[in-house]
Design an enzyme around this catalytic site. Structure first.
Site, PDB file in Angstrom:
ATOM      1  N   GLU A 193       0.817  -1.216   0.000  1.00 29.37           N
ATOM      2  CA  GLU A 193       0.000   0.000   0.000  1.00 29.37           C
ATOM      3  C   GLU A 193       0.851   1.267   0.000  1.00 29.37           C
ATOM      4  O   GLU A 193       1.964   1.268   0.509  1.00 29.37           O
ATOM      5  CB  GLU A 193      -0.815   0.104   1.281  1.00 29.37           C
ATOM      6  CG  GLU A 193      -1.538  -1.097   1.671  1.00 29.37           C
ATOM      7  CD  GLU A 193      -2.130  -0.962   3.071  1.00 29.37           C
ATOM      8  OE1 GLU A 193      -2.918  -1.811   3.412  1.00 29.37           O
ATOM      9  OE2 GLU A 193      -1.800  -0.001   3.803  1.00 29.37           O
ATOM     10  N   CYS A 218       3.057   8.346   1.839  1.00 26.19           N
ATOM     11  CA  CYS A 218       3.518   7.355   2.801  1.00 26.19           C
ATOM     12  C   CYS A 218       3.706   6.058   2.025  1.00 26.19           C
ATOM     13  O   CYS A 218       2.754   5.536   1.446  1.00 26.19           O
ATOM     14  CB  CYS A 218       2.467   7.202   3.893  1.00 26.19           C
ATOM     15  SG  CYS A 218       2.861   5.909   5.068  1.00 26.19           S
ATOM     16  N   CYS A 257       5.730  -7.579   7.370  1.00 29.97           N
ATOM     17  CA  CYS A 257       6.829  -7.149   8.245  1.00 29.97           C
ATOM     18  C   CYS A 257       7.083  -8.236   9.276  1.00 29.97           C
ATOM     19  O   CYS A 257       6.151  -8.858   9.775  1.00 29.97           O
ATOM     20  CB  CYS A 257       6.478  -5.844   8.954  1.00 29.97           C
ATOM     21  SG  CYS A 257       7.827  -5.209   9.993  1.00 29.97           S
ATOM     22  N   CYS A 268       5.127  -6.071  15.793  1.00 28.95           N
ATOM     23  CA  CYS A 268       4.560  -5.120  16.761  1.00 28.95           C
ATOM     24  C   CYS A 268       3.062  -5.439  16.906  1.00 28.95           C
ATOM     25  O   CYS A 268       2.361  -5.581  15.900  1.00 28.95           O
ATOM     26  CB  CYS A 268       4.778  -3.681  16.297  1.00 28.95           C
ATOM     27  SG  CYS A 268       6.522  -3.347  15.971  1.00 28.95           S
ATOM     28  N   CYS A 283       0.071  -3.443  15.172  1.00 31.23           N
ATOM     29  CA  CYS A 283       0.246  -3.018  13.779  1.00 31.23           C
ATOM     30  C   CYS A 283      -0.327  -4.057  12.816  1.00 31.23           C
ATOM     31  O   CYS A 283       0.010  -5.244  12.894  1.00 31.23           O
ATOM     32  CB  CYS A 283       1.737  -2.805  13.514  1.00 31.23           C
ATOM     33  SG  CYS A 283       2.127  -2.580  11.768  1.00 31.23           S
ATOM     34  N   ASN A 340      -4.699   3.488  15.961  1.00 32.50           N
ATOM     35  CA  ASN A 340      -5.653   3.112  14.925  1.00 32.50           C
ATOM     36  C   ASN A 340      -6.050   1.661  15.223  1.00 32.50           C
ATOM     37  O   ASN A 340      -5.192   0.787  15.136  1.00 32.50           O
ATOM     38  CB  ASN A 340      -4.938   3.215  13.571  1.00 32.50           C
ATOM     39  CG  ASN A 340      -5.886   3.525  12.451  1.00 32.50           C
ATOM     40  OD1 ASN A 340      -7.024   3.919  12.671  1.00 32.50           O
ATOM     41  ND2 ASN A 340      -5.420   3.327  11.244  1.00 32.50           N
ATOM     42  N   CYS A 351      -1.332   1.691   8.921  1.00 29.55           N
ATOM     43  CA  CYS A 351      -0.285   0.870   8.325  1.00 29.55           C
ATOM     44  C   CYS A 351      -0.736  -0.555   8.034  1.00 29.55           C
ATOM     45  O   CYS A 351      -1.052  -1.311   8.944  1.00 29.55           O
ATOM     46  CB  CYS A 351       0.861   0.903   9.325  1.00 29.55           C
ATOM     47  SG  CYS A 351       2.186  -0.206   9.084  1.00 29.55           S
TER      48      CYS A 351
HETATM   49  N1  SAH Z   1       8.391  -0.134  10.486  1.00 26.68           N
HETATM   50  C1  SAH Z   1       8.552   1.250  10.695  1.00 26.68           C
HETATM   51  C2  SAH Z   1       7.766   2.104   9.726  1.00 26.68           C
HETATM   52  C3  SAH Z   1       6.379   1.641   9.386  1.00 26.68           C
HETATM   53  S1  SAH Z   1       5.182   1.755  10.675  1.00 26.68           S
HETATM   54  C4  SAH Z   1       8.236   1.605  12.122  1.00 26.68           C
HETATM   55  O1  SAH Z   1       7.699   0.764  12.840  1.00 26.68           O
HETATM   56  O2  SAH Z   1       8.557   2.711  12.524  1.00 26.68           O
HETATM   57  C5  SAH Z   1       4.915   3.529  10.779  1.00 26.68           C
HETATM   58  C6  SAH Z   1       4.406   3.985  12.131  1.00 26.68           C
HETATM   59  O3  SAH Z   1       3.036   3.573  12.336  1.00 26.68           O
HETATM   60  C7  SAH Z   1       5.189   3.446  13.302  1.00 26.68           C
HETATM   61  O4  SAH Z   1       5.457   4.471  14.230  1.00 26.68           O
HETATM   62  C8  SAH Z   1       4.253   2.432  13.885  1.00 26.68           C
HETATM   63  O5  SAH Z   1       4.532   2.157  15.226  1.00 26.68           O
HETATM   64  C9  SAH Z   1       2.917   3.103  13.651  1.00 26.68           C
HETATM   65  N2  SAH Z   1       1.748   2.225  13.742  1.00 26.68           N
HETATM   66  C10 SAH Z   1       1.628   0.957  13.337  1.00 26.68           C
HETATM   67  N3  SAH Z   1       0.394   0.489  13.597  1.00 26.68           N
HETATM   68  C11 SAH Z   1      -0.287   1.498  14.176  1.00 26.68           C
HETATM   69  C12 SAH Z   1      -1.606   1.623  14.695  1.00 26.68           C
HETATM   70  N4  SAH Z   1      -2.462   0.602  14.648  1.00 26.68           N
HETATM   71  N5  SAH Z   1      -1.964   2.805  15.226  1.00 26.68           N
HETATM   72  C13 SAH Z   1      -1.092   3.829  15.276  1.00 26.68           C
HETATM   73  N6  SAH Z   1       0.161   3.779  14.811  1.00 26.68           N
HETATM   74  C14 SAH Z   1       0.576   2.605  14.282  1.00 26.68           C
HETATM   75 FE1  SF4 Z   2       6.739  -3.589  11.228  1.00 26.99          FE
HETATM   76 FE2  SF4 Z   2       4.445  -2.501  11.879  1.00 26.99          FE
HETATM   77 FE3  SF4 Z   2       6.321  -2.838  13.727  1.00 26.99          FE
HETATM   78 FE4  SF4 Z   2       6.654  -0.979  11.819  1.00 26.99          FE
HETATM   79  S1  SF4 Z   2       5.067  -0.995  13.416  1.00 26.99           S
HETATM   80  S2  SF4 Z   2       8.144  -2.488  12.550  1.00 26.99           S
HETATM   81  S3  SF4 Z   2       5.647  -2.004  10.102  1.00 26.99           S
HETATM   82  S4  SF4 Z   2       5.253  -4.465  12.647  1.00 26.99           S
END
Ligand code: SAH
Ligand code: SF4
Length: 352
Positions: free
Chosen positions: A93, A106, A113, A117, A120, A294, A337
């Site tokens: 995306e 973005c 990934c 996390c 996410c 989110n 994301c």
């Molecule tokens: N992998 C990298 C970049 C992609 S994620 C990283 O983790 O930084 C981009 C941002 O979106 C990160 O700060 C991540 O923690 C945040 N993110 C992911 N899922 C989210 C969610 N459900 N609500 C809010 N922020 C989120």
């Molecule tokens: Fe990967 Fe999502 Fe963690 Fe970023 S926030 S490192 S995209 S799992």
């Protein structure tokens, strides 16, 4: 063997290809400018190239490494999210956000990934593969072409889509270099922001490069116990290693660092969480971006209310740490994301 994707080539690679085809080297400029300045998307669009060369280009190279398959627009029409399929069927995306004069993209660096996390959507779907530099570049070219139709240009790029850019370090930086080239796309290094989950050795490597590209680190918690629960990578690179690496980045490059913090109701959004964070980053030239979580299907946490987000932000500001609340304006189009691609993966695994 699939045909080479034209956007995977740097100028040297293009030069070599032209030599292989027994074409003069000066064609590099014409092709490069065509792709990156005039935003051409197929060989037939070059009016300044001989027909034979256009034919070779069409036969021997690929101009569509990613194909748009779905598009969602937020109700205020300010956020447009596009789902692409790669040549091997990966769903990725990219999102265009129109805020004021800015046209911010973005973009994704991986299909899925591996960092896991918990909140996410991309982490929840698991890892498929790294994107090539050309697949990263092409996301930008796609939106640049769309914007060109209405007389607009891409002004900023945040590498915050699907995937962890520092796991796909070389391809990500190659993509930035290609888009940065003043002979082509020419987007200044300062217009890019890379967001990392906090891979310490890569932050150190990035520091040494002394680039003008902005760095953001996803923090989300200021103690190891909570951070390890939310971001498993913290077990490998705890705060006692991550924070010194961030301080070193700021001192060595003279650049401000950004910390990201997704506010989860009653998990990391209390005033004492703000104070703990302020203590952790004490004295560092930094900025904190807080975003109400989110919600995703596989995580039970809730988004913080706007009042609590405001209180958290005020607490940080009064402790001398600048903080901005980012609103997920694309929430109604699942602009979080990985959320759209996650749906596609679910759909395809359900039908399998
Ligand atoms: N992998 C990298 C970049 C992609 S994620 C990283 O983790 O930084 C981009 C941002 O979106 C990160 O700060 C991540 O923690 C945040 N993110 C992911 N899922 C989210 C969610 N459900 N609500 C809010 N922020 C989120
Ligand atoms: Fe990967 Fe999502 Fe963690 Fe970023 S926030 S490192 S995209 S799992």
């Amino acid at each position: 063997m699939p045909k080479p994707l034209i956007y995977d080539l740097d100028r040297e690679g293009l030069k070599n290809l032209l030599a292989e085809w027994k074409q003069p080297a000066f064609r590099v400029n014409q092709i490069w400018e065509g792709i990156y300045r005039n935003l051409k998307s197929a060989p037939e669009e070059w009016s300044n190239l001989p027909v034979v060369l256009k034919k070779i280009m069409a036969e021997k190279t690929e101009f569509s490494g990613i194909i748009p398959v779905d598009r969602l627009e937020s109700s205020d029409r300010m956020t447009i999210k596009t789902l692409f399929k790669t040549r091997d069927g990966q769903a990725i995306e990219a999102v265009l956000m129109k805020y004021d004069e800015r046209r911010t993209l973005c973009i994704s660096t991986q299909a899925g990934c591996a960092m896991g996390c918990v909140f996410c959507a991309t982490g929840q779907m698991g890892f498929f593969r790294n994107l090539t530099s050309g697949e990263i570049v092409e996301q930008v070219l796609y939106f640049a072409r769309e914007l060109k139709k209405v007389g607009e240009t891409v002004t900023n790029i945040v590498i915050m889509g699907m995937g962890e850019p520092f796991i796909n370090y070389d391809n990500t930086l190659d993509a930035i270099d290609r888009l940065n080239d003043p002979r082509g796309f020419g987007l200044g290094a300062r217009r890019f922001t890379i967001s990392t989950v906090g891979l310490v050795p890569k932050i150190q490597e990035f520091t040494k490069e002394k680039r003008q590209v902005n760095l953001a680190v996803s923090l989300h918690a200021a103690n190891d116990e909570l951070r390890s629960k939310l971001l498993p990578i913290n077990r490998q690179y705890p705060l006692s290693e991550l924070i010194p690496a961030c301080r070193d980045y700021v001192e060595t490059t003279g650049r401000r660092i950004t910390f990201e913090w997704a506010l989860i109701d009653n998990v990391n959004d209390r005033l004492e969480d703000a104070r703990e964070l302020a203590g952790l980053v004490n004295g560092m030239i930094c900025h904190v971006n807080v975003i109400p979580l989110n919600p995703t299907t596989k995580f039970s946490g809730n988004a913080t209310s706007l009042e609590r987000a405001q209180a958290f932000s005020n607490e940080l500001n009064s402790a001398g740490v600048p903080c901005t609340i980012r609103l997920r304006r694309g929430i109604d189009i699942q602009a979080g994301c990985g959320q759209l691609a996650g749906k596609h993966h679910e759909a395809s695994s359900n039908s399998a």
